[in-house]
Design a protein around this motif. Structure first.
Motif, PDB file in Angstrom:
ATOM      1  N   ASN A 281       2.967  10.655  -6.941  1.00  0.00           N
ATOM      2  CA  ASN A 281       3.824  11.071  -8.063  1.00  0.00           C
ATOM      3  C   ASN A 281       3.049  11.307  -9.355  1.00  0.00           C
ATOM      4  O   ASN A 281       3.487  12.052 -10.223  1.00  0.00           O
ATOM      5  CB  ASN A 281       4.934  10.041  -8.292  1.00  0.00           C
ATOM      6  CG  ASN A 281       5.964  10.058  -7.174  1.00  0.00           C
ATOM      7  OD1 ASN A 281       5.975  10.992  -6.365  1.00  0.00           O
ATOM      8  ND2 ASN A 281       6.795   9.044  -7.114  1.00  0.00           N
ATOM      9  N   LYS A 282       1.898  10.665  -9.468  1.00  0.00           N
ATOM     10  CA  LYS A 282       1.082  10.828 -10.668  1.00  0.00           C
ATOM     11  C   LYS A 282       0.318  12.141 -10.655  1.00  0.00           C
ATOM     12  O   LYS A 282       0.003  12.708 -11.695  1.00  0.00           O
ATOM     13  CB  LYS A 282       0.077   9.675 -10.747  1.00  0.00           C
ATOM     14  CG  LYS A 282       0.181   8.890 -12.029  1.00  0.00           C
ATOM     15  CD  LYS A 282      -0.974   7.951 -12.123  1.00  0.00           C
ATOM     16  CE  LYS A 282      -0.691   6.802 -13.060  1.00  0.00           C
ATOM     17  NZ  LYS A 282      -1.679   5.751 -12.882  1.00  0.00           N
TER      18      LYS A 282
ATOM     19  N   VAL B  81       0.823  -1.208   0.000  1.00  0.00           N
ATOM     20  CA  VAL B  81       0.000   0.000   0.000  1.00  0.00           C
ATOM     21  C   VAL B  81       0.866   1.271   0.000  1.00  0.00           C
ATOM     22  O   VAL B  81       0.511   2.285  -0.598  1.00  0.00           O
ATOM     23  CB  VAL B  81      -0.993  -0.023   1.191  1.00  0.00           C
ATOM     24  CG1 VAL B  81      -0.259  -0.013   2.518  1.00  0.00           C
ATOM     25  CG2 VAL B  81      -1.970   1.136   1.126  1.00  0.00           C
ATOM     26  N   TYR B  82       2.044   1.196   0.652  1.00  0.00           N
ATOM     27  CA  TYR B  82       2.936   2.371   0.686  1.00  0.00           C
ATOM     28  C   TYR B  82       3.371   2.728  -0.731  1.00  0.00           C
ATOM     29  O   TYR B  82       3.358   3.893  -1.127  1.00  0.00           O
ATOM     30  CB  TYR B  82       4.179   2.068   1.538  1.00  0.00           C
ATOM     31  CG  TYR B  82       3.856   1.761   2.971  1.00  0.00           C
ATOM     32  CD1 TYR B  82       3.628   2.790   3.879  1.00  0.00           C
ATOM     33  CD2 TYR B  82       3.768   0.446   3.421  1.00  0.00           C
ATOM     34  CE1 TYR B  82       3.326   2.523   5.203  1.00  0.00           C
ATOM     35  CE2 TYR B  82       3.468   0.168   4.738  1.00  0.00           C
ATOM     36  CZ  TYR B  82       3.239   1.202   5.627  1.00  0.00           C
ATOM     37  OH  TYR B  82       2.931   0.938   6.923  1.00  0.00           O
ATOM     38  N   LYS B  83       3.750   1.664  -1.478  1.00  0.00           N
ATOM     39  CA  LYS B  83       4.193   1.866  -2.857  1.00  0.00           C
ATOM     40  C   LYS B  83       3.039   2.453  -3.688  1.00  0.00           C
ATOM     41  O   LYS B  83       3.230   3.422  -4.438  1.00  0.00           O
ATOM     42  CB  LYS B  83       4.638   0.522  -3.434  1.00  0.00           C
ATOM     43  CG  LYS B  83       5.169   0.603  -4.829  1.00  0.00           C
ATOM     44  CD  LYS B  83       5.680  -0.752  -5.283  1.00  0.00           C
ATOM     45  CE  LYS B  83       6.031  -0.706  -6.751  1.00  0.00           C
ATOM     46  NZ  LYS B  83       6.470  -2.004  -7.237  1.00  0.00           N
TER      47      LYS B  83
ATOM     48  N   TYR C  41      15.032  13.790  -6.215  1.00  0.00           N
ATOM     49  CA  TYR C  41      13.660  13.622  -5.733  1.00  0.00           C
ATOM     50  C   TYR C  41      13.237  14.712  -4.744  1.00  0.00           C
ATOM     51  O   TYR C  41      12.068  14.795  -4.387  1.00  0.00           O
ATOM     52  CB  TYR C  41      13.506  12.248  -5.038  1.00  0.00           C
ATOM     53  CG  TYR C  41      13.384  11.091  -6.005  1.00  0.00           C
ATOM     54  CD1 TYR C  41      14.450  10.710  -6.805  1.00  0.00           C
ATOM     55  CD2 TYR C  41      12.197  10.380  -6.119  1.00  0.00           C
ATOM     56  CE1 TYR C  41      14.348   9.657  -7.700  1.00  0.00           C
ATOM     57  CE2 TYR C  41      12.082   9.319  -7.012  1.00  0.00           C
ATOM     58  CZ  TYR C  41      13.152   8.966  -7.800  1.00  0.00           C
ATOM     59  OH  TYR C  41      13.039   7.924  -8.683  1.00  0.00           O
ATOM     60  N   CYS C  42      14.209  15.496  -4.277  1.00  0.00           N
ATOM     61  CA  CYS C  42      13.919  16.441  -3.181  1.00  0.00           C
ATOM     62  C   CYS C  42      13.287  17.745  -3.635  1.00  0.00           C
ATOM     63  O   CYS C  42      12.661  18.436  -2.848  1.00  0.00           O
ATOM     64  CB  CYS C  42      15.222  16.803  -2.462  1.00  0.00           C
ATOM     65  SG  CYS C  42      15.907  15.430  -1.553  1.00  0.00           S
TER      66      CYS C  42
ATOM     67  N   ALA D  63       9.992   6.178  -4.610  1.00  0.00           N
ATOM     68  CA  ALA D  63      10.090   7.307  -3.668  1.00  0.00           C
ATOM     69  C   ALA D  63       9.242   8.474  -4.157  1.00  0.00           C
ATOM     70  O   ALA D  63       8.988   8.614  -5.356  1.00  0.00           O
ATOM     71  CB  ALA D  63      11.537   7.758  -3.525  1.00  0.00           C
ATOM     72  N   VAL D  64       8.832   9.290  -3.212  1.00  0.00           N
ATOM     73  CA  VAL D  64       8.041  10.493  -3.514  1.00  0.00           C
ATOM     74  C   VAL D  64       8.916  11.491  -4.273  1.00  0.00           C
ATOM     75  O   VAL D  64      10.073  11.709  -3.917  1.00  0.00           O
ATOM     76  CB  VAL D  64       7.519  11.131  -2.208  1.00  0.00           C
ATOM     77  CG1 VAL D  64       6.914  12.510  -2.467  1.00  0.00           C
ATOM     78  CG2 VAL D  64       6.504  10.208  -1.535  1.00  0.00           C
ATOM     79  N   LYS D  65       8.340  12.076  -5.325  1.00  0.00           N
ATOM     80  CA  LYS D  65       9.048  13.154  -6.035  1.00  0.00           C
ATOM     81  C   LYS D  65       8.510  14.478  -5.501  1.00  0.00           C
ATOM     82  O   LYS D  65       7.393  14.867  -5.828  1.00  0.00           O
ATOM     83  CB  LYS D  65       8.814  13.051  -7.535  1.00  0.00           C
ATOM     84  CG  LYS D  65       9.576  11.900  -8.136  1.00  0.00           C
ATOM     85  CD  LYS D  65       9.656  11.983  -9.647  1.00  0.00           C
ATOM     86  CE  LYS D  65      10.422  10.803 -10.190  1.00  0.00           C
ATOM     87  NZ  LYS D  65       9.646   9.988 -11.130  1.00  0.00           N
TER      88      LYS D  65
END
Ligand code: NAX
Ligand code: ADP
Ligand code: K
Length: 493
Positions: free
Chosen positions: A141-142, A132-134, A191-192, A167-169
């Motif tokens: 990200n979408k 679920v995290y993924k 990504y930061c 990872a979150v962008k």
């Protein structure tokens, strides 16, 4: 200098601050949350819908506190919790109880919002992101929302900058106390988005608990450069010998020598192939030029140059071969502060005998390809472990190393640094030659050897950033970086 820490070390800093200094965990957390909320308030209008996505560790606890602070300021906020609350950290449970009392709206599903606050995982990420995290990270990200990451984008390893599956962008990352390795090394750094370091009250003493510290240069480090007194002359500012260029390459010597002058060197002498004499004298009349003939190489003329100089840089564009190896051997015999770049490194890589002659006044400035040849390790392996291999050069050969990449890692006898200045416009031919000239010149004008090793890539990057004031990243050339050195120092002294 500023600290850059791994996630593991940040936990030590947290724990020392809380348990030894006595600042309560919730006080640090409140300051962390306030620092993020302040940035959100500065940039987002109150009509924006904000969704805080929180894990159940202390990064999630930060998120719940941020949600509460923004709610109390009148923002339209909702909270979405990911994970098993029965396994939540103590601080998370405390923050959640406050959120309940205040009436925060907690939603059962991820729903898109104008602004996402990502507080799923921080420095406590310990394994690959799945399930679920993924799914939620992919949804974030979408979306077309503006994303703030709390401490580090969830899914980036704070220890290495590697992506743990997904990872979150983020558009903006507010990181607490100090940069994390994961926010400065690629791919994590990408990504930061914009990184803001928020001071939340960790004392410097807490950072001193870290055994292998990593640091980054700051503007204060320009103080390593001695002042330029009125009562001085060109001899005061170093005699720099640059051994560069060959029959087909003249530009490397010019770029390197000009960069040295622009950083303040008093005298620069170029030792190069005979064919380059006229062109160098035309392009850079300030430099003295001595030449050699490859067919009748005379070591005496090189020795005369070595006796004359205070610092030597060797390598850009010299080619590889027997003459070059003999030149390097001679240079190393003189025990001078020595900068070795490009083909200087390539020649040494081919010759164990030369490796044995490296001494502690040497700094090498390899890019990844040169480093790969020097250590005989594949480029990909080095690229994903810059600090490890930078340190290895130091341990094995007792020399300083400037390992050049989009994030350059610098290792000296005692310390490790990551350079944070510069931009991708600098990925252009001759950029490294400019850096070589800067290192040599700094040593020449009196900056201590280790400090020069650290300051040079910083100045090089700042010069590249200054160049962007008049040229785009796309059009930037090495000569623009030299132009940037001029602008940089004009603004400083
Ligand atoms: N008092 C403190 O200790 C402070 C902590 N702070 C925050 O706390 C964070 C660190 O908190 P924690 O140490 O609790 O760690 P995190 O909240 O970063 O992560 C730990 C949680 O994530 C779970 N987890 C880890 N990897 C996972 C994966 N791949 N898949 C699923 N679950 C996973 C763990 O089981 C645990 O529940 C910092 O990044 C910072 O945001 C700040 O508020 C400053 C003060
Ligand atoms: N994406 C990037 N961001 C910042 N700096 C970069 C980037 N790409 C390259 N650089 C810098 O540009 C320089 C390139 O050096 P090098 O590869 O030796 O060039 P050359 O051999 O053409 O002179 C290095 O200092 C490197 O750190
Ligand atoms: K996060």
């Amino acid at each position: 200098m500023k600290n850059i820490v791994t996630g593991t070390d940040m936990k030590k800093v947290d724990s020392y601050t809380i348990n030894t200094i006595g600042i309560p965990s919730l006080v640090l957390m409140e300051r962390a949350a306030l620092s993020v909320a302040e940035i959100v308030c500065k940039n987002q209008l109150k009509d924006k819908k904000i969704l805080v996505v929180a894990g159940v560790g202390n990064n999630g606890a930060d998120g719940v506190a941020i949600c509460r602070i923004l709610h109390l300021k009148g923002y339209n906020t909702e909270l979405y919790i990911l994970g098993d609350i029965s396994k939540a950290s103590t601080e998370f449970k405390q923050q959640l109880s406050i959120a309940h009392n205040i009436g925060i709206n907690i939603v059962g599903d991820y729903n898109d919002a104008d602004v996402i606050i990502d507080s799923i995982f921080g420095v406590g990420l310990s394994r690959n992101v799945e399930g679920v995290y993924k799914d939620v990270i992919l949804k974030i990200n979408k979306g077309r929302n503006f994303v703030y990451s709390v401490d580090i984008p969830s899914g980036v390893s704070a220890d290495t900058g590697k992506i743990c599956g997904v990872a979150v962008k983020a558009n903006c990352t507010v990181t607490f106390g100090s940069y994390k390795i994961g926010t400065v090394l690629y791919p994590g750094a990408e990504y930061c988005g914009q990184v803001v370091v928020a001071d939340i009250g960790f004392p410097q003493e807490a950072y001193e608990q870290i055994e292998e510290q990593v640091k980054t240069a700051t503007l204060e480090d320009f103080n390593f450069i001695p002042p330029r007194p009125n009562y001085s002359n060109k001899g005061t500012y170093g005699k720099i010998l640059i051994i560069a260029g060959s029959k087909d390459i003249s530009g490397a010597a010019v770029l390197c020598a000009e960069a040295a002058f622009r950083v303040g060197a008093g005298l620069v002498r170029v030792f190069t192939a005979e064919q380059n004499r006229q062109i160098i004298q035309r392009l850079l009349p300030e430099a003295m030029v001595n030449t050699y003939d490859v067919h009748h190489f005379n070591m005496k003329s090189l020795e005369a140059c070595l006796k004359w100089c205070d610092v030597v840089a060797i390598g850009p564009g010299i080619g590889t071969g027997v003459i070059q190896k003999n030149m390097i051997e001679k240079v190393l015999e003189y025990n001078l502060p020595t900068v070795i770049d490009a083909d200087g490194i390539n020649n040494i890589s081919e010759d164990e005998r030369l490796k044995k002659k490296l001494h502690k006044n040497v700094v090498i400035t390899p890019h990844l390809g040169e480093m790969s040849r020097f250590l005989n390790i594949p480029v990909e392996e080095i690229a994903s472990n810059l600090i490890k291999y930078g340190r290895e050069v130091n341990y094995k050969y007792n020399i300083n190393c400037i390992l050049k990449d989009a994030r350059t890692v610098i290792t000296t006898e005692q310390e490790t640094f990551v350079n944070l200045s510069g931009n991708s416009g600098m990925a252009t031919a001759g950029s490294g030659d400019v850096l070589t000239g800067i290192v040599a010149a700094l040593i020449g004008i009196g900056v201590e050897f280790n400090n020069a090793t650290v300051l040079a890539p910083y100045i090089h990057g700042l010069a590249g950033d200054k160049a962007m004031e008049y040229v785009s990243k796309t059009s930037m050339m090495a000569t623009d970086i030299i132009e940037g050195i001029k602008i940089l120092f004009k603004g400083m002294r």
